[in-house]
Design a protein around this motif. Structure first.
Motif, PDB file in Angstrom:
ATOM      1  N   VAL A 197       0.870  -1.175   0.000  1.00 12.91           N
ATOM      2  CA  VAL A 197       0.000   0.000   0.000  1.00 12.91           C
ATOM      3  C   VAL A 197       0.906   1.224   0.000  1.00 12.91           C
ATOM      4  O   VAL A 197       1.948   1.244   0.654  1.00 12.91           O
ATOM      5  CB  VAL A 197      -0.957   0.000   1.216  1.00 12.91           C
ATOM      6  CG1 VAL A 197      -0.199   0.081   2.529  1.00 12.91           C
ATOM      7  CG2 VAL A 197      -1.965   1.135   1.104  1.00 12.91           C
ATOM      8  N   VAL A 198       0.521   2.216  -0.770  1.00 17.27           N
ATOM      9  CA  VAL A 198       1.312   3.443  -0.886  1.00 17.27           C
ATOM     10  C   VAL A 198       0.622   4.536  -0.074  1.00 17.27           C
ATOM     11  O   VAL A 198      -0.501   4.934  -0.379  1.00 17.27           O
ATOM     12  CB  VAL A 198       1.434   3.886  -2.351  1.00 17.27           C
ATOM     13  CG1 VAL A 198       2.246   5.178  -2.457  1.00 17.27           C
ATOM     14  CG2 VAL A 198       2.064   2.784  -3.185  1.00 17.27           C
ATOM     15  N   ARG A 254      11.440  -3.748   0.239  1.00 19.81           N
ATOM     16  CA  ARG A 254      12.635  -4.370   0.809  1.00 19.81           C
ATOM     17  C   ARG A 254      12.608  -5.887   0.602  1.00 19.81           C
ATOM     18  O   ARG A 254      13.620  -6.507   0.257  1.00 19.81           O
ATOM     19  CB  ARG A 254      12.719  -4.045   2.302  1.00 19.81           C
ATOM     20  CG  ARG A 254      13.933  -4.636   3.016  1.00 19.81           C
ATOM     21  CD  ARG A 254      13.847  -4.436   4.513  1.00 19.81           C
ATOM     22  NE  ARG A 254      12.668  -5.107   5.070  1.00 19.81           N
ATOM     23  CZ  ARG A 254      12.595  -6.412   5.296  1.00 19.81           C
ATOM     24  NH1 ARG A 254      13.620  -7.201   5.007  1.00 19.81           N
ATOM     25  NH2 ARG A 254      11.498  -6.938   5.813  1.00 19.81           N
ATOM     26  N   GLN A 255      11.420  -6.487   0.780  1.00 22.13           N
ATOM     27  CA  GLN A 255      11.295  -7.927   0.582  1.00 22.13           C
ATOM     28  C   GLN A 255      11.566  -8.318  -0.870  1.00 22.13           C
ATOM     29  O   GLN A 255      12.216  -9.331  -1.143  1.00 22.13           O
ATOM     30  CB  GLN A 255       9.904  -8.388   1.007  1.00 22.13           C
ATOM     31  CG  GLN A 255       9.637  -8.246   2.502  1.00 22.13           C
ATOM     32  CD  GLN A 255       8.224  -8.662   2.878  1.00 22.13           C
ATOM     33  OE1 GLN A 255       7.650  -9.575   2.281  1.00 22.13           O
ATOM     34  NE2 GLN A 255       7.643  -7.988   3.864  1.00 22.13           N
ATOM     35  N   TRP A 256      11.080  -7.494  -1.803  1.00 27.09           N
ATOM     36  CA  TRP A 256      11.346  -7.771  -3.227  1.00 27.09           C
ATOM     37  C   TRP A 256      12.838  -7.662  -3.542  1.00 27.09           C
ATOM     38  O   TRP A 256      13.393  -8.484  -4.277  1.00 27.09           O
ATOM     39  CB  TRP A 256      10.548  -6.813  -4.107  1.00 27.09           C
ATOM     40  CG  TRP A 256       9.166  -7.294  -4.432  1.00 27.09           C
ATOM     41  CD1 TRP A 256       7.996  -6.838  -3.928  1.00 27.09           C
ATOM     42  CD2 TRP A 256       8.822  -8.347  -5.350  1.00 27.09           C
ATOM     43  NE1 TRP A 256       6.932  -7.540  -4.460  1.00 27.09           N
ATOM     44  CE2 TRP A 256       7.421  -8.471  -5.328  1.00 27.09           C
ATOM     45  CE3 TRP A 256       9.575  -9.196  -6.165  1.00 27.09           C
ATOM     46  CZ2 TRP A 256       6.744  -9.415  -6.111  1.00 27.09           C
ATOM     47  CZ3 TRP A 256       8.904 -10.135  -6.945  1.00 27.09           C
ATOM     48  CH2 TRP A 256       7.499 -10.235  -6.910  1.00 27.09           C
ATOM     49  N   ILE A 296       4.769   0.143   1.376  1.00 26.24           N
ATOM     50  CA  ILE A 296       5.545  -0.130   0.173  1.00 26.24           C
ATOM     51  C   ILE A 296       7.042  -0.219   0.458  1.00 26.24           C
ATOM     52  O   ILE A 296       7.756  -0.994  -0.187  1.00 26.24           O
ATOM     53  CB  ILE A 296       5.250   0.917  -0.920  1.00 26.24           C
ATOM     54  CG1 ILE A 296       5.804   0.421  -2.269  1.00 26.24           C
ATOM     55  CG2 ILE A 296       5.755   2.289  -0.547  1.00 26.24           C
ATOM     56  CD1 ILE A 296       5.282   1.158  -3.466  1.00 26.24           C
ATOM     57  N   THR A 297       7.535   0.526   1.444  1.00 25.17           N
ATOM     58  CA  THR A 297       8.957   0.425   1.765  1.00 25.17           C
ATOM     59  C   THR A 297       9.294  -0.958   2.316  1.00 25.17           C
ATOM     60  O   THR A 297      10.362  -1.513   2.017  1.00 25.17           O
ATOM     61  CB  THR A 297       9.363   1.505   2.780  1.00 25.17           C
ATOM     62  OG1 THR A 297       8.475   1.444   3.909  1.00 25.17           O
ATOM     63  CG2 THR A 297       9.303   2.889   2.162  1.00 25.17           C
ATOM     64  N   GLU A 298       8.388  -1.534   3.106  1.00 24.53           N
ATOM     65  CA  GLU A 298       8.619  -2.873   3.664  1.00 24.53           C
ATOM     66  C   GLU A 298       8.504  -3.939   2.578  1.00 24.53           C
ATOM     67  O   GLU A 298       9.357  -4.833   2.475  1.00 24.53           O
ATOM     68  CB  GLU A 298       7.603  -3.141   4.780  1.00 24.53           C
ATOM     69  CG  GLU A 298       7.561  -4.575   5.281  1.00 24.53           C
ATOM     70  CD  GLU A 298       8.887  -5.065   5.844  1.00 24.53           C
ATOM     71  OE1 GLU A 298       9.083  -6.300   5.885  1.00 24.53           O
ATOM     72  OE2 GLU A 298       9.736  -4.230   6.234  1.00 24.53           O
TER      73      GLU A 298
END
Length: 226
Positions: free
Chosen positions: A42-43, A218-220, A213-215
């Motif tokens: 989510v952004v 990071r996973q991507w 979206i930052t989390e």
């Protein structure tokens, strides 16, 4: 198996989706493939819960097979007399929209509005809860988007990913699948305690941070680097 064999890695939205995959592919075969899990992001998440109105919101396609839009008016019919200061807004369009509109005109239910296609953010911001009577979903963005505005979820526990995305009694109210009377009763009970409503709205906002979206980005990146 044909799809899995084409990929070095296959991404599913949530761990419960793996159990659904096992319906189509046996476990022994699945052990041969690299399967990971990555939810949608989510952004933009509110810093705090916005000022809420006595508003129930539905956002999504208007159809019967997946979204069970045929149950929306049944739900409101059981609620509206006991909640005379609440409103119900339906955002979206789809193959069942004309029938839903005709049913509303026939049943003459008060304080319910069919808004058609709209950008939903302004409604998430005002809504006290999002109702989502879907029969099945993968990972519905609508839930995460609503949570990002401090909007808890009212839904049927009808698909496996739901209880991974939200937690019943904390940031969501879940009823047995397609028991509209139970769904309405649970919601009416929820409205009777403003402190509980506020706690669930705060919990919904906190839940959305899992999908920021930052989390997820990071996973991507970790996956791509590996």
């Amino acid at each position: 198996i044909e799809i899995l064999s084409r990929n070095h890695t296959t991404i599913l939205y949530t761990p419960p989706n793996y159990e659904e995959l096992r319906y189509f592919v046996d476990q022994k075969s699945l052990n041969n493939y690299d399967i990971r899990f990555m939810p949608n992001p989510v952004v933009g998440i509110c810093n705090s819960v916005p000022s809420k109105e006595k508003l129930i919101l539905y956002v999504g396609s208007i159809n019967v097979q997946q979204k069970r839009s045929d149950l929306l008016l049944d739900f409101w019919e059981l609620c509206h007399e006991k909640l005379p200061d609440w409103e119900f807004k339906v955002v979206g369009t789809g193959p069942y929209y004309s029938q839903l509109k005709a049913d509303l005109e026939k049943r003459l239910l008060p304080r319910v509005e069919l808004l058609g296609f709209q950008r939903p953010e302004v409604y998430y911001e005002k809504a006290a809860i999002l109702v989502m009577p879907s029969a099945y979903e993968g990972l519905p963005n609508t839930i995460i988007e609503a949570n990002s505005f401090g909007c808890p979820i009212l839904a049927f526990s009808s698909y496996s990913a739901l209880e991974w995305i939200v937690e019943n009694g904390k940031n969501a109210i879940l009823a047995e699948p397609f028991d509209v009377a139970s769904l309405a009763s649970l919601f009416i009970e929820y409205t009777r305690d403003e402190e509980i409503m506020e706690e669930m709205q705060i919990a919904a906002l906190e839940n959305a941070r899992r999908f920021e979206i930052t989390e997820i980005g990071r996973q991507w990146l970790n996956l791509l680097h590996s």
